[in-house]
Design a protein around this motif. Sequence first.
Motif, PDB file in Angstrom:
ATOM      1  N   SER A 143       0.792  -1.222   0.000  1.00  0.00           N
ATOM      2  CA  SER A 143       0.000   0.000   0.000  1.00  0.00           C
ATOM      3  C   SER A 143       0.827   1.276   0.000  1.00  0.00           C
ATOM      4  CB  SER A 143      -0.946   0.000   1.206  1.00  0.00           C
ATOM      5  OG  SER A 143      -0.221  -0.097   2.401  1.00  0.00           O
ATOM      6  N   GLY A 144       2.156   1.163  -0.092  1.00  0.00           N
ATOM      7  CA  GLY A 144       2.985   2.361  -0.211  1.00  0.00           C
ATOM      8  C   GLY A 144       3.521   2.852   1.112  1.00  0.00           C
ATOM      9  N   LYS A 145       3.603   4.161   1.254  1.00  0.00           N
ATOM     10  CA  LYS A 145       4.200   4.783   2.434  1.00  0.00           C
ATOM     11  C   LYS A 145       3.499   4.316   3.712  1.00  0.00           C
ATOM     12  CE  LYS A 145       5.636   9.189   4.312  1.00  0.00           C
ATOM     13  NZ  LYS A 145       5.702  10.626   4.113  1.00  0.00           N
ATOM     14  N   GLY A 146       4.303   3.917   4.696  1.00  0.00           N
ATOM     15  CA  GLY A 146       3.778   3.440   5.964  1.00  0.00           C
ATOM     16  C   GLY A 146       3.483   1.952   6.004  1.00  0.00           C
ATOM     17  N   ASP A 147       3.551   1.279   4.865  1.00  0.00           N
ATOM     18  CA  ASP A 147       3.308  -0.152   4.801  1.00  0.00           C
ATOM     19  C   ASP A 147       4.457  -0.904   5.474  1.00  0.00           C
ATOM     20  OD1 ASP A 147       1.732  -2.328   3.976  1.00  0.00           O
ATOM     21  OD2 ASP A 147       3.061  -2.694   2.289  1.00  0.00           O
ATOM     22  N   MET A 148       4.164  -1.997   6.181  1.00  0.00           N
ATOM     23  CA  MET A 148       5.213  -2.797   6.808  1.00  0.00           C
ATOM     24  C   MET A 148       4.892  -4.273   6.611  1.00  0.00           C
ATOM     25  SD  MET A 148       6.924  -2.587  10.634  1.00  0.00           S
ATOM     26  CE  MET A 148       5.438  -2.015  11.350  1.00  0.00           C
ATOM     27  N   LYS A 149       5.838  -4.985   6.003  1.00  0.00           N
ATOM     28  CA  LYS A 149       5.673  -6.406   5.724  1.00  0.00           C
ATOM     29  C   LYS A 149       6.780  -7.199   6.411  1.00  0.00           C
ATOM     30  CE  LYS A 149       2.442  -6.025   2.500  1.00  0.00           C
ATOM     31  NZ  LYS A 149       1.528  -5.041   2.993  1.00  0.00           N
ATOM     32  N   VAL A 150       6.427  -8.370   6.961  1.00  0.00           N
ATOM     33  CA  VAL A 150       7.381  -9.290   7.571  1.00  0.00           C
ATOM     34  C   VAL A 150       7.267 -10.617   6.846  1.00  0.00           C
ATOM     35  CG1 VAL A 150       7.982 -10.558   9.663  1.00  0.00           C
ATOM     36  CG2 VAL A 150       7.291  -8.170   9.821  1.00  0.00           C
ATOM     37  N   ASN A 151       8.397 -11.156   6.418  1.00  0.00           N
ATOM     38  CA  ASN A 151       8.456 -12.463   5.766  1.00  0.00           C
ATOM     39  C   ASN A 151       9.239 -13.427   6.650  1.00  0.00           C
ATOM     40  OD1 ASN A 151       7.250 -11.368   3.443  1.00  0.00           O
ATOM     41  ND2 ASN A 151       9.217 -10.933   2.510  1.00  0.00           N
ATOM     42  N   VAL A 152       8.747 -14.651   6.782  1.00  0.00           N
ATOM     43  CA  VAL A 152       9.448 -15.702   7.506  1.00  0.00           C
ATOM     44  C   VAL A 152       9.331 -16.968   6.681  1.00  0.00           C
ATOM     45  CG1 VAL A 152       9.542 -17.076   9.611  1.00  0.00           C
ATOM     46  CG2 VAL A 152       8.854 -14.678   9.730  1.00  0.00           C
ATOM     47  N   GLY A 153      10.487 -17.601   6.402  1.00  0.00           N
ATOM     48  CA  GLY A 153      10.401 -18.786   5.577  1.00  0.00           C
ATOM     49  C   GLY A 153      11.677 -19.581   5.507  1.00  0.00           C
ATOM     50  N   ALA A 154      11.696 -20.505   4.569  1.00  0.00           N
ATOM     51  CA  ALA A 154      12.837 -21.393   4.349  1.00  0.00           C
ATOM     52  C   ALA A 154      13.784 -20.773   3.332  1.00  0.00           C
ATOM     53  CB  ALA A 154      12.354 -22.749   3.846  1.00  0.00           C
ATOM     54  N   ASN A 155      15.071 -20.959   3.555  1.00  0.00           N
ATOM     55  CA  ASN A 155      16.117 -20.497   2.652  1.00  0.00           C
ATOM     56  C   ASN A 155      16.831 -21.742   2.115  1.00  0.00           C
ATOM     57  OD1 ASN A 155      18.028 -18.743   1.405  1.00  0.00           O
ATOM     58  ND2 ASN A 155      19.432 -19.180   3.074  1.00  0.00           N
ATOM     59  N   LEU A 156      16.863 -21.889   0.802  1.00  0.00           N
ATOM     60  CA  LEU A 156      17.480 -23.055   0.170  1.00  0.00           C
ATOM     61  C   LEU A 156      18.625 -22.598  -0.723  1.00  0.00           C
ATOM     62  CD1 LEU A 156      14.133 -24.718  -0.917  1.00  0.00           C
ATOM     63  CD2 LEU A 156      15.417 -25.173   1.159  1.00  0.00           C
ATOM     64  N   GLN A 157      19.769 -23.288  -0.614  1.00  0.00           N
ATOM     65  CA  GLN A 157      20.918 -22.976  -1.444  1.00  0.00           C
ATOM     66  C   GLN A 157      21.825 -24.200  -1.534  1.00  0.00           C
ATOM     67  OE1 GLN A 157      24.068 -20.561   0.708  1.00  0.00           O
ATOM     68  NE2 GLN A 157      22.233 -19.897   1.777  1.00  0.00           N
ATOM     69  N   ASP A 158      22.797 -24.138  -2.405  1.00  0.00           N
ATOM     70  CA  ASP A 158      23.731 -25.238  -2.581  1.00  0.00           C
ATOM     71  C   ASP A 158      24.562 -25.414  -1.311  1.00  0.00           C
ATOM     72  OD1 ASP A 158      25.159 -27.271  -3.876  1.00  0.00           O
ATOM     73  OD2 ASP A 158      26.706 -25.862  -4.524  1.00  0.00           O
ATOM     74  N   GLY A 159      24.574 -26.609  -0.755  1.00  0.00           N
ATOM     75  CA  GLY A 159      25.382 -26.893   0.421  1.00  0.00           C
ATOM     76  C   GLY A 159      24.719 -26.598   1.747  1.00  0.00           C
ATOM     77  N   GLY A 160      23.467 -26.120   1.743  1.00  0.00           N
ATOM     78  CA  GLY A 160      22.818 -25.843   3.015  1.00  0.00           C
ATOM     79  C   GLY A 160      21.402 -25.338   2.858  1.00  0.00           C
ATOM     80  N   SER A 161      20.662 -25.416   3.941  1.00  0.00           N
ATOM     81  CA  SER A 161      19.309 -24.868   3.990  1.00  0.00           C
ATOM     82  C   SER A 161      19.073 -24.307   5.381  1.00  0.00           C
ATOM     83  CB  SER A 161      18.272 -25.948   3.663  1.00  0.00           C
ATOM     84  OG  SER A 161      18.345 -26.989   4.613  1.00  0.00           O
ATOM     85  N   GLY A 162      18.183 -23.333   5.466  1.00  0.00           N
ATOM     86  CA  GLY A 162      17.955 -22.712   6.763  1.00  0.00           C
ATOM     87  C   GLY A 162      16.703 -21.870   6.787  1.00  0.00           C
ATOM     88  N   ILE A 163      16.728 -20.828   7.608  1.00  0.00           N
ATOM     89  CA  ILE A 163      15.583 -19.948   7.769  1.00  0.00           C
ATOM     90  C   ILE A 163      15.951 -18.534   7.334  1.00  0.00           C
ATOM     91  CG2 ILE A 163      14.472 -21.279   9.587  1.00  0.00           C
ATOM     92  CD1 ILE A 163      15.719 -19.409  11.619  1.00  0.00           C
ATOM     93  N   GLN A 164      14.951 -17.816   6.876  1.00  0.00           N
ATOM     94  CA  GLN A 164      15.133 -16.423   6.472  1.00  0.00           C
ATOM     95  C   GLN A 164      14.024 -15.594   7.095  1.00  0.00           C
ATOM     96  OE1 GLN A 164      15.751 -15.331   2.284  1.00  0.00           O
ATOM     97  NE2 GLN A 164      14.167 -13.794   2.526  1.00  0.00           N
ATOM     98  N   GLY A 165      14.387 -14.430   7.575  1.00  0.00           N
ATOM     99  CA  GLY A 165      13.411 -13.475   8.076  1.00  0.00           C
ATOM    100  C   GLY A 165      13.712 -12.113   7.490  1.00  0.00           C
ATOM    101  N   SER A 166      12.677 -11.377   7.126  1.00  0.00           N
ATOM    102  CA  SER A 166      12.901 -10.047   6.572  1.00  0.00           C
ATOM    103  C   SER A 166      11.766  -9.123   6.989  1.00  0.00           C
ATOM    104  CB  SER A 166      13.020 -10.086   5.050  1.00  0.00           C
ATOM    105  OG  SER A 166      11.803 -10.491   4.461  1.00  0.00           O
TER     106      SER A 166
END
Length: 175
Positions: free
Chosen positions: A23-46
């Motif tokens: 929605s633009g200015k003042g909007d706040m989003k939080v992401n929580v999920g799985a992080n996948l990559q070569d040689g490892g996997s884990g969690i990501q938060g943003s």
Amino acid sequence: MKKVITLLFLVSFGFIHAQKAFSGKGDMKVNVGANLQDGGSGIQGSIDFGLGENFSFGFVSTYLLGVDNFNGYYHGGPTYYSDYKPEFKDRFDAKARINANLSSVIGVEQLDVYPGLSLGLKNFGGHIGGRYFFTDGFGVFTEIGFPIAKYSDNNDMFDHLNNQATFSLGASFNL
């Protein structure tokens, strides 16, 4: 068959009642999920904060839970490593980032596509992601990240962790 019909109903209901993703200015989003990559996997938060109609800044961190241990001679060196494990500094990464939120540009309010740039502990990189909100407060996200310029010359056997292309997916929340 009843399970399939129920699943199709729930999915179609979610798409019909979907909410605005950014929605633009003042909007706040939080992401929580799985992080996948070569040689490892884990969690990501943003977390992302809206600064304007199509612009946001935020922070992202990842921690690799499952990492392949190293066995063998590193770069042909004289020392043999047996089941060598990465340390915390090898598993953790944090970045500041900026995004161009394109939901109003592409004309689909429920879908926020956001390319952006990030500056982190391991590299300068880019990412492209997408969020889809089923309700006003809950949605899903997916993101692909990639390094543009690495800070390391790969002298450590675990420098490739958090310093390569990554794929993330999970839940997104509107605060």
